[in-house]
Design an enzyme around this catalytic site. Sequence first.
Site, PDB file in Angstrom:
ATOM      1  N   GLN A 104     -57.398 -32.459  14.023  1.00 62.75           N
ATOM      2  CA  GLN A 104     -58.492 -32.959  13.186  1.00 62.75           C
ATOM      3  C   GLN A 104     -59.705 -33.319  14.011  1.00 62.75           C
ATOM      4  O   GLN A 104     -59.599 -33.604  15.204  1.00 62.75           O
ATOM      5  CB  GLN A 104     -58.005 -34.167  12.379  1.00 62.75           C
ATOM      6  N   SER A 140     -52.068 -33.064  18.035  1.00 61.57           N
ATOM      7  CA  SER A 140     -51.716 -33.645  16.743  1.00 61.57           C
ATOM      8  C   SER A 140     -51.275 -32.541  15.783  1.00 61.57           C
ATOM      9  O   SER A 140     -50.287 -31.863  16.033  1.00 61.57           O
ATOM     10  CB  SER A 140     -52.878 -34.477  16.198  1.00 61.57           C
ATOM     11  N   LEU A 141     -52.008 -32.307  14.692  1.00 57.55           N
ATOM     12  CA  LEU A 141     -51.581 -31.263  13.760  1.00 57.55           C
ATOM     13  C   LEU A 141     -51.568 -29.891  14.435  1.00 57.55           C
ATOM     14  O   LEU A 141     -50.857 -28.976  14.008  1.00 57.55           O
ATOM     15  CB  LEU A 141     -52.458 -31.250  12.507  1.00 57.55           C
ATOM     16  N   ARG A 144     -48.013 -33.807   5.095  1.00 61.41           N
ATOM     17  CA  ARG A 144     -48.258 -34.768   6.175  1.00 61.41           C
ATOM     18  C   ARG A 144     -49.593 -35.476   5.973  1.00 61.41           C
ATOM     19  O   ARG A 144     -49.704 -36.695   6.109  1.00 61.41           O
ATOM     20  CB  ARG A 144     -48.239 -34.006   7.509  1.00 61.41           C
ATOM     21  N   HIS A 164     -51.379 -41.641  14.015  1.00 61.37           N
ATOM     22  CA  HIS A 164     -50.579 -41.884  15.217  1.00 61.37           C
ATOM     23  C   HIS A 164     -50.421 -43.368  15.560  1.00 61.37           C
ATOM     24  O   HIS A 164     -49.961 -43.702  16.646  1.00 61.37           O
ATOM     25  CB  HIS A 164     -51.134 -41.103  16.418  1.00 61.37           C
ATOM     26  N   GLN A 168     -44.089 -37.924  16.190  1.00 63.71           N
ATOM     27  CA  GLN A 168     -45.508 -37.705  16.438  1.00 63.71           C
ATOM     28  C   GLN A 168     -46.400 -38.403  15.407  1.00 63.71           C
ATOM     29  O   GLN A 168     -47.511 -38.821  15.712  1.00 63.71           O
ATOM     30  CB  GLN A 168     -45.771 -36.191  16.434  1.00 63.71           C
TER      31      GLN A 168
END
Length: 313
Positions: A10, A91-92, A116, A200, A249
């Site tokens: 992101q 991340s993603l 998610r 996170h 995560q």
Amino acid sequence: MTIAFVFPGQASQYVGMGKELCSHFPEAAAVFEKADTVLGFSLSRLCFEGPQEELNKTAITQPAVLTTSIACLAVIRKAKGPVPVAAAGHSLGEYSALVAAGSLSFEDAVRLVRKRGQYMQEAVPLGEGGMAAVMGLSSEEVAAVCREASTAGVVEAVNLNCPGQVVIAGDTAGLKAAGPLLKEAGAKRIIPLPVSAPFHSSLMVPAGEKLAKDLDAVAIADPSMPVVANVSADYVRTGPEVKASLLKQVYNPVRWEESVRLLAAGGIQTFIEVGPGKVLSGLIKKTCREASLYNVEDLASLEKVLALTKEVS
């Protein structure tokens, strides 16, 4: 030349991403069409036309960035571009890396990141939490300030991106309290990020609990190449390891600087950022100054990467 593919997360999204490649490569267009079908709405329209405000909503951003990244990957493969020996994602972006490694199907990955994103947003109502990049302090210094500010609210160091850049996340009160303390500690800048939840952080534990059920419902294969997990900054090589890392995560820090150092220590000399923007390229350059950096997001960047392949063939 030893190459790793890295996949953005992101804050890399922008209106128009993927559009040029889709207009020139049926393989890229097919990825977007598949996402539209799986999700039941026109993700492609939002990526190509916006508006930016809609694209910035996490339940849209996550499948949008993943889909754009996999469309770029499809074009690289069709054009017989560079072949990586390892992969990582921020991340993603870790989901994109796992699709590239054959651990997750694209269809499952796009469904998972959509959920998610929804779960992450539900964990903290819109406007009640966020993230900010802190420039000029070490991760240890930022963590110490966060502990001090936590008397006012939740605030944690969550993205350990590169030397001198750490992202914090938390609720509004915690972030507000941390700002002056970070400046006192010597932070050069504090930049709010265009995200809609405190990713996170420990505030995401409820999101992780919901995502666990979805992860249990999909097939996760052993990756065909080593993939670095955010949560451990180490390689995951089996399906069960992948599942455990994706779950943790959600509510643990992204150890990106350590992940890049692991790849470099393993002989990676060239990093190709596959997907929108050059955020990761900037972070990698600050971590490994000697690394060669490329990206693929449009025709011009694709041509540079394909030229690189010809040089070494």
